[in-house]
Design a protein around this motif. Structure first.
Motif, PDB file in Angstrom:
ATOM      1  N   VAL A   1     -40.089 -53.836 -41.787  1.00 20.48           N
ATOM      2  CA  VAL A   1     -41.484 -54.125 -42.097  1.00 20.48           C
ATOM      3  C   VAL A   1     -42.397 -53.435 -41.096  1.00 20.48           C
ATOM      4  O   VAL A   1     -43.353 -52.760 -41.459  1.00 20.48           O
ATOM      5  N   LEU A   2     -42.077 -53.569 -39.844  1.00 25.07           N
ATOM      6  CA  LEU A   2     -42.921 -52.978 -38.811  1.00 25.07           C
ATOM      7  C   LEU A   2     -42.863 -51.458 -38.855  1.00 25.07           C
ATOM      8  O   LEU A   2     -43.844 -50.779 -38.524  1.00 25.07           O
TER       9      LEU A   2
ATOM     10  N   LEU B   1     -55.319 -55.950 -40.190  1.00 24.38           N
ATOM     11  CA  LEU B   1     -54.373 -56.979 -40.641  1.00 24.38           C
ATOM     12  C   LEU B   1     -54.311 -56.993 -42.158  1.00 24.38           C
ATOM     13  O   LEU B   1     -53.227 -57.065 -42.746  1.00 24.38           O
TER      14      LEU B   1
ATOM     15  N   TRP C   1     -41.347 -54.311 -27.245  1.00 26.47           N
ATOM     16  CA  TRP C   1     -40.226 -54.181 -28.172  1.00 26.47           C
ATOM     17  C   TRP C   1     -40.707 -54.074 -29.616  1.00 26.47           C
ATOM     18  O   TRP C   1     -40.300 -53.175 -30.363  1.00 26.47           O
ATOM     19  N   ARG C   2     -41.582 -54.962 -30.009  1.00 27.06           N
ATOM     20  CA  ARG C   2     -42.016 -54.987 -31.413  1.00 27.06           C
ATOM     21  C   ARG C   2     -42.951 -53.828 -31.733  1.00 27.06           C
ATOM     22  O   ARG C   2     -42.947 -53.343 -32.854  1.00 27.06           O
TER      23      ARG C   2
ATOM     24  N   TYR D   1     -34.309 -59.941 -47.148  1.00 25.67           N
ATOM     25  CA  TYR D   1     -35.629 -59.620 -46.616  1.00 25.67           C
ATOM     26  C   TYR D   1     -35.854 -60.337 -45.297  1.00 25.67           C
ATOM     27  O   TYR D   1     -36.324 -59.739 -44.316  1.00 25.67           O
TER      28      TYR D   1
ATOM     29  N   ARG E   1     -50.917 -56.128 -44.319  1.00 25.11           N
ATOM     30  CA  ARG E   1     -50.320 -57.135 -45.210  1.00 25.11           C
ATOM     31  C   ARG E   1     -50.318 -56.678 -46.657  1.00 25.11           C
ATOM     32  O   ARG E   1     -49.379 -56.953 -47.398  1.00 25.11           O
TER      33      ARG E   1
ATOM     34  N   THR F   1     -35.798 -57.853 -42.225  1.00 26.62           N
ATOM     35  CA  THR F   1     -37.137 -57.422 -42.584  1.00 26.62           C
ATOM     36  C   THR F   1     -38.038 -57.020 -41.432  1.00 26.62           C
ATOM     37  O   THR F   1     -38.823 -56.097 -41.574  1.00 26.62           O
ATOM     38  N   VAL F   2     -37.943 -57.666 -40.302  1.00 25.01           N
ATOM     39  CA  VAL F   2     -38.938 -57.431 -39.263  1.00 25.01           C
ATOM     40  C   VAL F   2     -38.979 -55.969 -38.839  1.00 25.01           C
ATOM     41  O   VAL F   2     -40.039 -55.346 -38.821  1.00 25.01           O
TER      42      VAL F   2
ATOM     43  N   ILE G   1     -50.411 -56.821 -36.170  1.00 24.06           N
ATOM     44  CA  ILE G   1     -49.466 -57.793 -36.749  1.00 24.06           C
ATOM     45  C   ILE G   1     -48.651 -58.471 -35.644  1.00 24.06           C
ATOM     46  O   ILE G   1     -48.452 -59.694 -35.644  1.00 24.06           O
TER      47      ILE G   1
ATOM     48  N   LEU H   1     -47.364 -54.423 -47.041  1.00 18.51           N
ATOM     49  CA  LEU H   1     -46.115 -55.185 -47.123  1.00 18.51           C
ATOM     50  C   LEU H   1     -45.971 -55.863 -48.480  1.00 18.51           C
ATOM     51  O   LEU H   1     -44.891 -55.869 -49.070  1.00 18.51           O
TER      52      LEU H   1
ATOM     53  N   ASN I   1     -49.165 -62.259 -35.592  1.00 17.47           N
ATOM     54  CA  ASN I   1     -48.067 -63.023 -36.185  1.00 17.47           C
ATOM     55  C   ASN I   1     -46.980 -63.434 -35.204  1.00 17.47           C
ATOM     56  O   ASN I   1     -46.325 -64.449 -35.402  1.00 17.47           O
TER      57      ASN I   1
END
Lengths: 186, 173
Positions: free
Chosen positions: A127-128, A167, A36-37, A119, A171, A123-124, A139, A174, A143
């Motif tokens: 962000v991704l 990583l 999913w992520r 955020y 980061r 955000t997730v 990540i 981001l 994370n």
């Protein structure tokens, strides 16, 4: 994942559907969340998960117990998710503007508070989306799945310094995006 | 270690808790004295760690296992005929490298063509051999016939010669 015994794996490898179902029950949540992520889309996750488990079923007879079963399952999940991303989104994804999702604030003192709150909520996914598939995977595994650098290196079959570098770059991206939003709002 | 080195560690190993104990203590010592690095650590944590901290974890629906199980049961059933795309998938699993597969296919075609041509040549040769044998047979018969006719003639001639000689010597007496 630790409840799986070698005996269960061997039985499943021989085609025992009940043993395979046991493997499924013990790993499906983790496979689902990583897939999913990494693909960053809720609607196609189940299709990717099915593909992962069918691949696991077909390749089980080749599993040599050299790496841990957990590492092996992670690897298949990540590779299947990244293949799916390449098939469905061959072009580079556009950079998401955080400012599109964060509402304007009228009082300067509250801007940062609102930005932080928005955020956090949205955000997730955003962000991704900014990150490349390789950075996103690192990540997610670090994370969200809380794996060590060495475990991530084993799963992705890359050097531990490459994990560190992906990583760091993810980061930094981001951080710079957030600075841009703050600058825009202020 | 200077601020630049510390900030490199902050964004990776330190906040990921991957540092050896001694290095971790050194970073913490620096952070206790350096406001700039503390702010930097705070920003990294807020931006790149906190969003992932309280994420919901999801589970697949019941349907997913049912579909997986059905697919496995179908694959395990003996198949009468394989659809072309399934066949292609199976071939891909057997032979993942397409270049090797093409080379093997080309080699097989050449081998079969050569065998076929060789077979045709052999058959042609047999036919020619048979024809020759038959032709030769008829020729042999012809010659034999001629020879036998010739023999008859020579026998007659020889007899005539004998009679003439006898008559000659008998007449002398």
């Amino acid at each position: 994942m630790d409840k799986i015994t070698n005996e269960t794996i061997k039985k499943a490898a021989k085609g025992d559907i009940h043993a395979f179902e046991e493997l499924y029950q013990n790993t499906s949540e983790y496979v689902y969340n990583v897939a999913w992520r990494v693909i960053n889309k809720h609607e196609d996750v189940e299709e990717v998960v099915q593909e992962v488990f069918l691949l696991i079923y077909r390749k089980l007879k080749d599993f040599r117990f050299e790496a841990s079963f957990k590492t092996w399952v992670y690897r298949i999940t990540v590779n299947t998710a990244i293949d799916y991303l390449r098939k469905t989104s061959p072009e580079k994804e556009k950079t998401v503007g955080y400012s599109e999702q964060i509402p304007n604030a009228t009082v300067p003192n509250e801007i940062e508070e609102k930005i932080n709150d928005e955020y956090r909520k949205k955000t997730v996914k955003s962000v991704l989306k900014i990150l490349s598939p390789e950075q996103r995977t690192c990540i997610v595994l670090r994370n969200i799945e809380d794996l060590s650098y060495q475990e991530i290196a084993n799963i992705l079959e890359i050097n531990i310094n490459t994990v560190r570098s992906r990583l760091r770059r993810a980061r930094e991206t981001l951080l710079s995006m957030r600075k841009e939003v703050l600058h825009h709002e202020l | 270690m200077n601020c630049k080195d510390i900030q490199k560690l902050l964004i990776t190993d330190y906040l990921d808790e991957q540092l050896p104990a001694e290095t971790q203590r050194e970073v913490e010592r620096h952070l206790s004295e350096c406001e700039l690095c503390i702010e930097h650590a705070f920003a990294i944590k807020k931006t790149t760690f906190e969003p992932f901290n309280e994420l919901n974890r999801a589970k697949p629906s019941q349907d997913v296992w049912i579909k997986i199980k059905n697919t496995i049961e179908q694959e395990n059933m003996p198949q009468k005929s394989i659809a072309p795309n399934q066949l292609r998938e199976k071939l891909k699993n057997i032979w993942p490298n397409p270049r090797l597969a093409y080379a093997a296919g080309a080699f097989t075609v050449i081998l079969l063509t050569s065998a076929l041509l060789f077979q045709i040549q052999t058959t042609k040769h047999q036919k020619i051999t048979q024809f020759n044998t038959k032709e030769q047979l008829s020729q042999v018969e012809y010659i034999t016939q001629l020879a036998s006719e010739n023999n008859d003639l020579s026998e007659e001639t020889e007899e005539n010669y004998g009679n003439i000689i006898e008559e000659f010597f008998l007449s002398k007496k």
